[in-house]
Scaffold this motif. Structure first.
Motif, PDB file in Angstrom:
ATOM      1  N   GLY A 140       5.693   4.047   4.757  1.00 45.61           N
ATOM      2  CA  GLY A 140       5.183   5.177   4.003  1.00 45.61           C
ATOM      3  C   GLY A 140       4.152   4.747   2.980  1.00 45.61           C
ATOM      4  O   GLY A 140       3.561   3.676   3.082  1.00 45.61           O
ATOM      5  N   SER A 141       3.950   5.596   1.993  1.00 42.79           N
ATOM      6  CA  SER A 141       2.888   5.374   1.024  1.00 42.79           C
ATOM      7  C   SER A 141       3.353   5.713  -0.380  1.00 42.79           C
ATOM      8  O   SER A 141       4.083   6.690  -0.587  1.00 42.79           O
ATOM      9  CB  SER A 141       1.664   6.224   1.386  1.00 42.79           C
ATOM     10  OG  SER A 141       0.579   5.967   0.529  1.00 42.79           O
ATOM     11  N   ILE A 142       2.918   4.908  -1.351  1.00 41.80           N
ATOM     12  CA  ILE A 142       3.195   5.144  -2.762  1.00 41.80           C
ATOM     13  C   ILE A 142       1.851   5.251  -3.484  1.00 41.80           C
ATOM     14  O   ILE A 142       0.986   4.392  -3.307  1.00 41.80           O
ATOM     15  CB  ILE A 142       4.009   3.989  -3.383  1.00 41.80           C
ATOM     16  CG1 ILE A 142       5.362   3.832  -2.678  1.00 41.80           C
ATOM     17  CG2 ILE A 142       4.212   4.206  -4.883  1.00 41.80           C
ATOM     18  CD1 ILE A 142       6.101   2.553  -3.066  1.00 41.80           C
ATOM     19  N   ILE A 143       1.701   6.297  -4.284  1.00 42.31           N
ATOM     20  CA  ILE A 143       0.509   6.456  -5.116  1.00 42.31           C
ATOM     21  C   ILE A 143       0.946   6.461  -6.575  1.00 42.31           C
ATOM     22  O   ILE A 143       1.799   7.258  -6.974  1.00 42.31           O
ATOM     23  CB  ILE A 143      -0.238   7.769  -4.822  1.00 42.31           C
ATOM     24  CG1 ILE A 143      -0.567   7.913  -3.337  1.00 42.31           C
ATOM     25  CG2 ILE A 143      -1.510   7.847  -5.679  1.00 42.31           C
ATOM     26  CD1 ILE A 143      -1.554   6.913  -2.799  1.00 42.31           C
ATOM     27  N   ASP A 236      -3.928   9.381   6.925  1.00 45.02           N
ATOM     28  CA  ASP A 236      -4.223   8.323   7.888  1.00 45.02           C
ATOM     29  C   ASP A 236      -5.659   7.811   7.748  1.00 45.02           C
ATOM     30  O   ASP A 236      -5.958   6.688   8.161  1.00 45.02           O
ATOM     31  CB  ASP A 236      -4.007   8.837   9.314  1.00 45.02           C
ATOM     32  CG  ASP A 236      -2.536   9.069   9.636  1.00 45.02           C
ATOM     33  OD1 ASP A 236      -1.681   8.521   8.904  1.00 45.02           O
ATOM     34  OD2 ASP A 236      -2.239   9.805  10.594  1.00 45.02           O
ATOM     35  N   GLU A 237      -6.548   8.624   7.186  1.00 42.19           N
ATOM     36  CA  GLU A 237      -7.926   8.187   7.000  1.00 42.19           C
ATOM     37  C   GLU A 237      -8.009   6.984   6.060  1.00 42.19           C
ATOM     38  O   GLU A 237      -8.975   6.220   6.112  1.00 42.19           O
ATOM     39  CB  GLU A 237      -8.772   9.331   6.440  1.00 42.19           C
ATOM     40  CG  GLU A 237      -8.998  10.461   7.432  1.00 42.19           C
ATOM     41  CD  GLU A 237      -9.889  11.541   6.863  1.00 42.19           C
ATOM     42  OE1 GLU A 237     -10.124  11.527   5.632  1.00 42.19           O
ATOM     43  OE2 GLU A 237     -10.349  12.394   7.644  1.00 42.19           O
ATOM     44  N   ALA A 238      -6.995   6.821   5.192  1.00 41.97           N
ATOM     45  CA  ALA A 238      -6.948   5.688   4.263  1.00 41.97           C
ATOM     46  C   ALA A 238      -5.934   4.642   4.734  1.00 41.97           C
ATOM     47  O   ALA A 238      -5.417   3.858   3.935  1.00 41.97           O
ATOM     48  CB  ALA A 238      -6.597   6.173   2.856  1.00 41.97           C
ATOM     49  N   GLY A 239      -5.688   4.628   6.038  1.00 40.43           N
ATOM     50  CA  GLY A 239      -4.629   3.793   6.579  1.00 40.43           C
ATOM     51  C   GLY A 239      -4.796   2.292   6.403  1.00 40.43           C
ATOM     52  O   GLY A 239      -3.824   1.543   6.510  1.00 40.43           O
ATOM     53  N   TYR A 240      -6.016   1.832   6.129  1.00 35.67           N
ATOM     54  CA  TYR A 240      -6.235   0.393   5.927  1.00 35.67           C
ATOM     55  C   TYR A 240      -6.476   0.065   4.453  1.00 35.67           C
ATOM     56  O   TYR A 240      -6.953  -1.013   4.118  1.00 35.67           O
ATOM     57  CB  TYR A 240      -7.409  -0.088   6.789  1.00 35.67           C
ATOM     58  CG  TYR A 240      -7.478  -1.597   6.937  1.00 35.67           C
ATOM     59  CD1 TYR A 240      -6.440  -2.313   7.524  1.00 35.67           C
ATOM     60  CD2 TYR A 240      -8.586  -2.299   6.479  1.00 35.67           C
ATOM     61  CE1 TYR A 240      -6.496  -3.692   7.648  1.00 35.67           C
ATOM     62  CE2 TYR A 240      -8.667  -3.686   6.610  1.00 35.67           C
ATOM     63  CZ  TYR A 240      -7.610  -4.375   7.191  1.00 35.67           C
ATOM     64  OH  TYR A 240      -7.672  -5.748   7.313  1.00 35.67           O
ATOM     65  N   ILE A 241      -6.147   1.001   3.590  1.00 38.54           N
ATOM     66  CA  ILE A 241      -6.355   0.791   2.153  1.00 38.54           C
ATOM     67  C   ILE A 241      -5.016   0.584   1.461  1.00 38.54           C
ATOM     68  O   ILE A 241      -4.121   1.429   1.551  1.00 38.54           O
ATOM     69  CB  ILE A 241      -7.088   1.989   1.520  1.00 38.54           C
ATOM     70  CG1 ILE A 241      -8.464   2.170   2.160  1.00 38.54           C
ATOM     71  CG2 ILE A 241      -7.227   1.801   0.007  1.00 38.54           C
ATOM     72  CD1 ILE A 241      -9.203   3.395   1.684  1.00 38.54           C
ATOM     73  N   THR A 242      -4.876  -0.523   0.778  1.00 41.02           N
ATOM     74  CA  THR A 242      -3.706  -0.758  -0.064  1.00 41.02           C
ATOM     75  C   THR A 242      -4.118  -1.687  -1.202  1.00 41.02           C
ATOM     76  O   THR A 242      -5.044  -2.493  -1.059  1.00 41.02           O
ATOM     77  CB  THR A 242      -2.520  -1.341   0.738  1.00 41.02           C
ATOM     78  OG1 THR A 242      -1.315  -1.205  -0.026  1.00 41.02           O
ATOM     79  CG2 THR A 242      -2.741  -2.807   1.106  1.00 41.02           C
TER      80      THR A 242
END
Length: 252
Positions: A140-143, A236-242
């Motif tokens: 998942g994702s955390i902002i 998903d458009e930012a799927g390679y950003i972390t």
């Protein structure tokens, strides 16, 4: 074939301002939304009502993020809505005071750090435990919501607050690297001056208007403009950003 629903998102501090805007935009994107609040039950209920009136799914959950036990209960409540896929760490305070650091009461400094740093860390810890593939989760994702106050340190106004947001940036970068192989992306959004009730609560309702001429775009942000950046980073458009901290500041 219809796209699958994106799952459940927890938005902390979602009773008003940026948090409420994120919750509303997330609902429009198909998320079931956990609207977290610490004390503003009526504001949280209003956010939920707007979501459900638009056909979305939402629930208001009270939890002070500076209390680790309350954070655990918040995540347990989220499970009732479905599969957790995202967490937006928006809860934050300034201490409702503007002035030089030497005049800020110790209790205010402690409370700001407890909510903005420790509370954010507690939410991140629980999010990793629930989302990490290493813990049996699906990723998942955390902002984490930071602030462009970290650039100059907010001298004469909110040095303690700016320092807490500097810690948020460091935590975001470090945690992103720590959990990247566990299916979790961690990013930050750093708003600049934004039209929320934060300034009025600190006793300076005209602060946004006074700062606007110093912003290259000539105006403060609307909460929904910050929310748009959050939802893009979740997508998903930012799927390679972390490990990124995205400024939403009109160039300031």
């Amino acid at each position: 074939m219809a796209a699958a629903a994106p799952g459940v998102v927890i938005v902390t501090g979602a009773s008003r301002g940026i948090g409420a805007a994120v919750a509303l935009r997330a609902a429009r994107a198909g998320y079931a939304v956990v609207v977290n609040y610490a004390s503003d039950a009526s504001g949280a209920a209003a956010t939920v009502e707007q979501i459900t009136a638009g056909g979305g799914t939402a629930a208001a959950v009270q939890a002070d993020v500076s209390d680790p036990a309350a954070v655990g209960r918040l995540f347990d409540a989220a499970a009732a809505l479905g599969t957790l896929t995202a967490v937006v760490n928006n809860a934050g305070i300034t201490g409702d005071l503007i002035g030089p650091l030497a005049e800020v009461p110790p209790a205010t400094v402690r409370r700001v750090l407890d909510v903005n740093v420790a509370g954010l860390a507690y939410v991140c810890q629980e999010a990793v435990r629930r989302l990490s593939t290493g813990h049996g989760g699906g990723g998942g994702s955390i902002i984490n919501i930071s602030s462009t106050a970290t650039k100059a340190g907010s001298p004469g106004t909110w040095v303690h607050y700016a320092a807490s947001k500097g810690a948020v940036d460091v935590l975001t970068v470090g945690l992103a690297a720590e959990v990247a192989a566990q299916g979790i992306r961690v990013n930050g959004v750093a708003p600049g001056s934004t039209k929320t009730g934060l300034h009025a609560a600190a006793g300076m309702p005209d602060r946004v208007e006074r700062l606007s001429p110093t912003i290259p775009m000539g105006r403060a942000a609307e909460p929904d403009e910050v929310a748009a950046a959050v939802l893009w980073l979740l997508s998903d458009e930012a799927g390679y950003i972390t490990g990124a901290v995205l400024p939403v500041s009109g160039g300031r």
